[in-house]
Design a protein around this motif. Sequence first.
Motif, PDB file in Angstrom:
ATOM      1  N   SER A 121       0.864  -1.293  -0.060  1.00  0.00           N
ATOM      2  CA  SER A 121      -0.040   0.003  -0.032  1.00  0.00           C
ATOM      3  C   SER A 121       0.911   1.224  -0.015  1.00  0.00           C
ATOM      4  N   ASP A 122       2.212   1.058  -0.175  1.00  0.00           N
ATOM      5  CA  ASP A 122       3.084   2.135  -0.141  1.00  0.00           C
ATOM      6  C   ASP A 122       2.896   3.147   1.131  1.00  0.00           C
ATOM      7  N   ARG A 123       2.790   2.590   2.295  1.00  0.00           N
ATOM      8  CA  ARG A 123       2.516   3.417   3.417  1.00  0.00           C
ATOM      9  C   ARG A 123       3.559   3.083   4.582  1.00  0.00           C
ATOM     10  N   PRO A 124       4.084   4.206   5.433  1.00  0.00           N
ATOM     11  CA  PRO A 124       4.613   3.927   6.442  1.00  0.00           C
ATOM     12  C   PRO A 124       3.871   3.605   7.623  1.00  0.00           C
ATOM     13  N   ALA A 125       4.680   3.193   8.789  1.00  0.00           N
ATOM     14  CA  ALA A 125       3.754   3.182   9.901  1.00  0.00           C
ATOM     15  C   ALA A 125       3.316   4.480  10.581  1.00  0.00           C
ATOM     16  N   HIS A 126       2.015   4.416  11.108  1.00  0.00           N
ATOM     17  CA  HIS A 126       1.658   5.734  11.678  1.00  0.00           C
ATOM     18  C   HIS A 126       1.027   5.487  12.870  1.00  0.00           C
ATOM     19  N   SER A 127       1.741   5.936  14.183  1.00  0.00           N
ATOM     20  CA  SER A 127       1.196   5.612  15.316  1.00  0.00           C
ATOM     21  C   SER A 127       0.075   6.799  15.754  1.00  0.00           C
ATOM     22  N   ARG A 128      -1.263   6.565  16.008  1.00  0.00           N
ATOM     23  CA  ARG A 128      -2.056   7.557  16.240  1.00  0.00           C
ATOM     24  C   ARG A 128      -2.570   7.553  17.646  1.00  0.00           C
ATOM     25  N   THR A 129      -2.105   6.543  18.476  1.00  0.00           N
ATOM     26  CA  THR A 129      -2.194   6.601  19.847  1.00  0.00           C
ATOM     27  C   THR A 129      -0.970   6.116  20.639  1.00  0.00           C
ATOM     28  N   SER A 130      -1.068   6.668  21.532  1.00  0.00           N
ATOM     29  CA  SER A 130       0.377   6.495  22.657  1.00  0.00           C
ATOM     30  C   SER A 130       0.316   5.054  23.186  1.00  0.00           C
ATOM     31  N   ASN A 131      -0.541   4.421  23.453  1.00  0.00           N
ATOM     32  CA  ASN A 131      -0.323   2.997  24.068  1.00  0.00           C
ATOM     33  C   ASN A 131      -0.359   1.919  22.902  1.00  0.00           C
ATOM     34  N   LEU A 132      -0.102   2.166  21.453  1.00  0.00           N
ATOM     35  CA  LEU A 132       0.164   1.165  20.685  1.00  0.00           C
ATOM     36  C   LEU A 132       0.985   0.350  20.869  1.00  0.00           C
ATOM     37  N   ASN A 133       2.323   0.834  21.525  1.00  0.00           N
ATOM     38  CA  ASN A 133       3.199  -0.008  21.741  1.00  0.00           C
ATOM     39  C   ASN A 133       3.039  -1.171  22.742  1.00  0.00           C
TER      40      ASN A 133
END
Length: 183
Positions: A121-133
């Motif tokens: 999809s030609d997309r980098p990772a984008h974290s939209r929330t702080s608790n994703l990790n």
Amino acid sequence: MQNATAPPSKRSKFEKQMDKIVYFLFFALFMMAFIGSLVFGVATNNDLDGEKMKRWYLQPNDSTIYFDPKKVGMASIFHFLTALMLYNYFIPISLYVSIEVVKVFQSSFINNDINLYYEPSDRPAHSRTSNLNEELGQVDTILSDKTGTLTCNSMEFIKCSVAGTAYGHGVTEAELGNGCERR
């Protein structure tokens, strides 16, 4: 309604664990203050030796209710409240703020990681929330078909009908069974 379940909690396991630790620390704080006020009450009750106080540094002539051997119950209650206020530094409330700052830094690392790039999809990772990790690497649901093989969970819109209006140009499985051909 019988199959309805409660919505899942939005809080991570780490936050729930942190809450349990803080509850334990509140309990420990309460017990330290309670035991300390009991010992203080017993010591204050035994302070009078005739007309002379054993603990001379408490100034029995100028004694207030806080150290009065004649009002031990009130002195113990005031000591309990004082101990709660003095020992409240035992509870690390700033721990929540520190953890959130760490989570924000970690989410910025996720956003800037070159290895987290999805080529199809030609997309980098984008974290939209702080608790994703905290949720990375956890498997919640495994999708499989009737034979037990894993599926890709990739769906393609073919056709649907809403209030009698057909949307989409594909041929459904039901139409194939009636003799219609795929376009």
